[in-house]
Design an enzyme around this catalytic site. Structure first.
Site, PDB file in Angstrom:
ATOM      1  N   ASP A 149      52.410  34.647  30.792  1.00 28.13           N
ATOM      2  CA  ASP A 149      53.788  35.272  30.375  1.00 28.13           C
ATOM      3  C   ASP A 149      55.043  34.627  29.778  1.00 28.13           C
ATOM      4  O   ASP A 149      56.121  34.575  31.698  1.00 28.13           O
ATOM      5  CB  ASP A 149      54.384  37.102  30.257  1.00 28.13           C
ATOM      6  CG  ASP A 149      53.163  37.501  30.357  1.00 28.13           C
ATOM      7  OD1 ASP A 149      51.932  37.510  30.100  1.00 28.13           O
ATOM      8  OD2 ASP A 149      53.368  38.731  31.362  1.00 28.13           O
TER       9      ASP A 149
ATOM     10  N   GLN B  40      56.012  33.221  33.310  1.00 30.21           N
ATOM     11  CA  GLN B  40      55.122  33.117  34.490  1.00 30.21           C
ATOM     12  C   GLN B  40      55.026  32.073  34.475  1.00 30.21           C
ATOM     13  O   GLN B  40      54.000  31.676  33.971  1.00 30.21           O
ATOM     14  CB  GLN B  40      54.568  34.605  34.653  1.00 30.21           C
ATOM     15  CG  GLN B  40      54.819  36.060  34.221  1.00 30.21           C
ATOM     16  CD  GLN B  40      55.447  36.629  35.519  1.00 30.21           C
ATOM     17  OE1 GLN B  40      54.532  37.445  35.980  1.00 30.21           O
ATOM     18  NE2 GLN B  40      56.544  36.396  35.906  1.00 30.21           N
TER      19      GLN B  40
ATOM     20  N   TRP C 269      45.996  32.072  38.073  1.00 27.12           N
ATOM     21  CA  TRP C 269      46.785  32.940  38.324  1.00 27.12           C
ATOM     22  C   TRP C 269      46.901  33.499  39.359  1.00 27.12           C
ATOM     23  O   TRP C 269      45.812  33.198  40.360  1.00 27.12           O
ATOM     24  CB  TRP C 269      46.613  34.887  37.305  1.00 27.12           C
ATOM     25  CG  TRP C 269      47.650  35.195  37.851  1.00 27.12           C
ATOM     26  CD1 TRP C 269      48.632  35.652  37.314  1.00 27.12           C
ATOM     27  CD2 TRP C 269      47.890  36.489  38.859  1.00 27.12           C
ATOM     28  NE1 TRP C 269      49.713  36.374  37.092  1.00 27.12           N
ATOM     29  CE2 TRP C 269      49.162  37.155  38.523  1.00 27.12           C
ATOM     30  CE3 TRP C 269      47.521  36.783  39.737  1.00 27.12           C
ATOM     31  CZ2 TRP C 269      49.608  38.134  39.379  1.00 27.12           C
ATOM     32  CZ3 TRP C 269      48.060  37.942  41.365  1.00 27.12           C
ATOM     33  CH2 TRP C 269      49.273  38.468  40.417  1.00 27.12           C
TER      34      TRP C 269
ATOM     35  N   PHE D 266      57.377  39.715  38.888  1.00 25.52           N
ATOM     36  CA  PHE D 266      56.217  39.292  37.465  1.00 25.52           C
ATOM     37  C   PHE D 266      57.518  39.607  36.340  1.00 25.52           C
ATOM     38  O   PHE D 266      58.759  39.334  36.113  1.00 25.52           O
ATOM     39  CB  PHE D 266      55.750  40.588  37.258  1.00 25.52           C
ATOM     40  CG  PHE D 266      54.355  40.861  38.577  1.00 25.52           C
ATOM     41  CD1 PHE D 266      53.666  39.596  39.400  1.00 25.52           C
ATOM     42  CD2 PHE D 266      53.863  42.102  38.868  1.00 25.52           C
ATOM     43  CE1 PHE D 266      52.849  39.892  40.190  1.00 25.52           C
ATOM     44  CE2 PHE D 266      53.129  41.918  39.441  1.00 25.52           C
ATOM     45  CZ  PHE D 266      52.193  40.921  40.454  1.00 25.52           C
ATOM     46  N   SER D 267      56.997  39.951  34.998  1.00 23.90           N
ATOM     47  CA  SER D 267      58.068  40.109  34.371  1.00 23.90           C
ATOM     48  C   SER D 267      58.927  40.614  33.816  1.00 23.90           C
ATOM     49  O   SER D 267      59.035  41.699  34.709  1.00 23.90           O
ATOM     50  CB  SER D 267      56.887  39.696  33.045  1.00 23.90           C
ATOM     51  OG  SER D 267      56.223  38.859  32.536  1.00 23.90           O
TER      52      SER D 267
ATOM     53  N   ARG E 156      55.891  48.623  35.044  1.00 24.22           N
ATOM     54  CA  ARG E 156      56.751  46.467  35.432  1.00 24.22           C
ATOM     55  C   ARG E 156      57.118  46.090  33.418  1.00 24.22           C
ATOM     56  O   ARG E 156      56.738  47.293  32.483  1.00 24.22           O
ATOM     57  CB  ARG E 156      55.360  45.738  35.586  1.00 24.22           C
ATOM     58  CG  ARG E 156      53.940  46.041  34.605  1.00 24.22           C
ATOM     59  CD  ARG E 156      52.586  45.030  35.341  1.00 24.22           C
ATOM     60  NE  ARG E 156      51.712  45.955  34.241  1.00 24.22           N
ATOM     61  CZ  ARG E 156      50.870  46.004  34.543  1.00 24.22           C
ATOM     62  NH1 ARG E 156      50.948  46.901  35.080  1.00 24.22           N
ATOM     63  NH2 ARG E 156      49.644  46.202  33.818  1.00 24.22           N
ATOM     64  N   ASP E 157      57.666  44.790  33.615  1.00 21.96           N
ATOM     65  CA  ASP E 157      57.407  44.275  32.819  1.00 21.96           C
ATOM     66  C   ASP E 157      59.502  44.788  31.698  1.00 21.96           C
ATOM     67  O   ASP E 157      59.677  45.631  30.485  1.00 21.96           O
ATOM     68  CB  ASP E 157      57.199  44.209  31.367  1.00 21.96           C
ATOM     69  CG  ASP E 157      55.140  43.632  31.812  1.00 21.96           C
ATOM     70  OD1 ASP E 157      55.295  42.903  33.262  1.00 21.96           O
ATOM     71  OD2 ASP E 157      54.625  44.015  31.451  1.00 21.96           O
TER      72      ASP E 157
ATOM     73  N   GLU F 119      51.472  46.427  27.997  1.00 19.61           N
ATOM     74  CA  GLU F 119      52.635  45.383  28.877  1.00 19.61           C
ATOM     75  C   GLU F 119      53.489  44.698  28.081  1.00 19.61           C
ATOM     76  O   GLU F 119      53.789  44.910  26.771  1.00 19.61           O
ATOM     77  CB  GLU F 119      52.052  44.521  30.009  1.00 19.61           C
ATOM     78  CG  GLU F 119      50.658  45.137  30.804  1.00 19.61           C
ATOM     79  CD  GLU F 119      50.047  43.925  31.045  1.00 19.61           C
ATOM     80  OE1 GLU F 119      50.511  43.423  32.256  1.00 19.61           O
ATOM     81  OE2 GLU F 119      49.289  42.473  30.280  1.00 19.61           O
TER      82      GLU F 119
ATOM     83  N   TRP G 205      43.270  37.004  28.018  1.00 20.44           N
ATOM     84  CA  TRP G 205      42.544  37.354  29.165  1.00 20.44           C
ATOM     85  C   TRP G 205      41.517  37.543  29.490  1.00 20.44           C
ATOM     86  O   TRP G 205      40.815  36.911  30.732  1.00 20.44           O
ATOM     87  CB  TRP G 205      43.807  38.759  30.352  1.00 20.44           C
ATOM     88  CG  TRP G 205      45.043  38.361  30.398  1.00 20.44           C
ATOM     89  CD1 TRP G 205      45.809  38.985  29.781  1.00 20.44           C
ATOM     90  CD2 TRP G 205      45.381  37.555  31.391  1.00 20.44           C
ATOM     91  NE1 TRP G 205      46.971  39.041  30.797  1.00 20.44           N
ATOM     92  CE2 TRP G 205      47.031  37.564  31.605  1.00 20.44           C
ATOM     93  CE3 TRP G 205      44.593  36.967  32.212  1.00 20.44           C
ATOM     94  CZ2 TRP G 205      48.256  37.143  32.672  1.00 20.44           C
ATOM     95  CZ3 TRP G 205      45.179  36.054  33.470  1.00 20.44           C
ATOM     96  CH2 TRP G 205      46.658  36.226  33.408  1.00 20.44           C
TER      97      TRP G 205
END
Length: 539
Positions: free
Chosen positions: A63, A79, A87, A119-120, A188-189, A248, A341
């Site tokens: 990302d 990322q 990953w 993380f993002s 998240r994000d 996300e 993904w």
């Protein structure tokens, strides 16, 4: 019987041939390679390495993060896992650019620590020093990100911040981290911006299942006066849009409606899986934001708490896209991770994995199907153009051929077809081909009124059972004029059809670089005009 006429355009070498005329050119290799400073000499010449898309020098990238403009520099954090090409423990990689096209790699900005992986997230310029991190002269650049760490329930997620006083070159992590923790494993994000009407920072952040209670995916909204203390003010999602995958990388922007004095808010949300053609994708919602929460426009509601799904990109390879903040002209420029993904960790590259899309300018426009968020290549990409070949108008009842040459199997192609008079089963499109019989087909089919990209015979496709595909995108425009605007790199094609109302981004990995473009039509219609530009490498 279906009749198929073609225009063949050779990509390899430097030969221009047009109706018996041959022109020979040379190329200044110093010009093409002048920005490979400090890198291995052949790094950007390796197989499948993009020539005008951002890639890490080596190892894994996903990302885009922390995209912010400050002091004549566009910052791209991302990322990054510096120890492998899959990953792993997430770091924030870092690069800067003056023009969004040519990038300078910088050292890793943020490393994992005792609070978790990084993380993002996003970055802002705190001009009013609301955080107190400034020194009185230089406004702090503040990064807001998700800490991810393992606990007894799996990956737990909470939010932290760090700041920089030297244009993102070095960072100080806030000693009071984390600044936001609501005890969710999927939280998240964070994307943060300054909301002038309320004089507060706004955070959009995704949340979902906490592994104990089923919570549908949604976006939460928080406000803060100082980037440290956050209060929740609203939520959106649950039943709206496409569900079934993880939401996300949200992004909330206020954008003018083209040709009017009105503005609307657009909420961008990535989802994986459940994209429009499988795996990863980016959906968006149009509505209003009152400083506390987002409400979708009535025209997109379908009843029962449901809504239409609007897709930013129908291709398989545009995910986690977000916009730059603090841009000098207040435009909205988005870049996405050019992968999926479904197969990102298996693609056949050795030294590095993944690239970013080209930057796209977002424009909100009224269409025959209502408001839509269109994407157009940024104007700066025109700076990469070298030689131009104009393709004359051709009706598809007489075979014509024009040969052209472009360096490094890269090109910008602009075509305009007229489908008036074409048969119900007509196709108009472009084939990318090589000497091994491998190909990618980008075309429009009148019988279903859709654009397609077929990469099922593109070369290396067996690394994942989910890679070989024929992907479709419904057309929005209802005119007889079909507009193709394509950016072709060594391992990708990006189609901006009908002035960006339909977008498709796809990767491919041929065993030999594509060397031929074949422009074709079937059962009537015509090519009205066309241009093919040879492109410089950014490296």
């Amino acid at each position: 019987m279906s009749r198929r006429w073609t225009i063949t355009v050779a990509l390899a070498g430097y030969l221009f041939a047009s109706i018996g005329v041959i022109l020979l050119f040379s190329c200044n290799s110093n010009e093409l390679n002048s920005s490979k400073k400090g890198m291995e000499e052949n790094m950007y010449d390796e197989q499948h390495r993009p020539q005008f898309h951002f890639t890490p020098e080596k190892k894994w990238m996903n990302d885009p993060n922390g995209m912010v403009y400050y002091d004549d520099e566009y910052h791209l954090f991302y990322q990054y896992y510096p120890e492998g090409i899959v990953w792993g423990p997430m770091h924030w990689g870092h690069a800067v650019s003056k023009d969004l096209i040519r990038w300078e790699h910088l050292p890793i900005a943020l490393y994992p620590d005792s609070l978790g992986y990084y993380f993002s997230g996003s970055a802002v310029i705190d001009y009013n020093n609301t955080s107190g991190f400034g020194d009185g002269e230089i406004p702090p650049m503040v990064a807001i990100f998700t800490f991810g760490w393992e606990d007894e329930k799996g990956i737990a997620q909470r939010q932290g911040i760090a700041f920089s006083l030297d244009k993102g070159r070095t960072w100080t992590k806030y000693e009071g981290n984390p600044v936001l923790d609501i005890n969710l494993n999927a939280f998240r994000d964070p994307k943060v911006f300054w909301h002038r009407p309320s004089q507060k920072w706004i955070m959009s952040i995704v949340a979902s299942n906490d592994n104990e209670t089923i919570i549908p995916d949604h976006v939460k909204f928080f406000v803060s006066e100082n980037l440290i203390d956050w209060e929740q003010t609203g939520e959106f999602g649950y039943t709206y849009g496409t569900q079934g995958g993880k939401w996300e990388c949200p992004d909330l922007i206020e954008i003018p409606i083209e040709g009017t004095n009105e503005k609307k808010w657009v909420l961008i949300v990535s989802i994986n899986p459940m994209g429009p053609n499988g795996g990863s994708g980016i959906q968006y919602f149009i509505g209003d934001f009152d400083g506390k929460t987002f409400e979708i426009d009535e025209q997109f509601k379908t009843g029962g708490g449901l809504s239409k799904t609007l897709w930013m990109d129908y291709g398989r390879d545009n995910y986690a896209g977000v916009t730059w903040s603090n841009t000098p002209d207040n435009t909205f420029v988005l870049i996405g991770w050019m992968s999926n993904w479904d197969y990102a960790q298996q693609v056949p590259t050795e030294r590095w994995r993944s690239s970013m899309t080209i930057p796209r300018k977002l424009i909100l426009e009224n269409t025959v199907k209502g408001l839509r968020l269109n994407s157009k290549p940024i104007d700066q990409l025109k700076e990469l153009r070298k030689r131009k070949k104009e393709i004359p108008a051709i009706e598809f009842y007489e075979k014509r051929a024009i040969a052209d040459s472009l360096v490094n199997s890269t090109a910008e192609v602009i075509l305009q077809f007229n489908k008036k008079g074409a048969g119900e089963d007509s196709k108009f499109g472009i084939l990318l081909k090589n000497n091994k019989g491998e190909q990618v087909n980008i075309y429009f089919e009148t019988s279903v009124n859709k654009y397609f990209i077929d990469r099922s015979r593109s070369g290396k496709v067996d690394f994942s059972p989910k890679f070989a595909s024929i992907d479709a995108a419904p057309r929005i425009d209802d005119s007889d004029t079909l507009k193709f605007h394509l950016y072709i790199d060594k391992s990708s094609v990006e189609l901006f059809a009908d002035d960006g109302s339909v977008v498709m981004t796809e990767t491919f990995f041929p065993n030999e670089d594509f060397s031929t473009i074949q422009i074709y039509g079937t059962n009537g219609g015509e090519l009205v005009k066309g241009e093919i530009f040879e492109l410089n490498s950014i490296w």
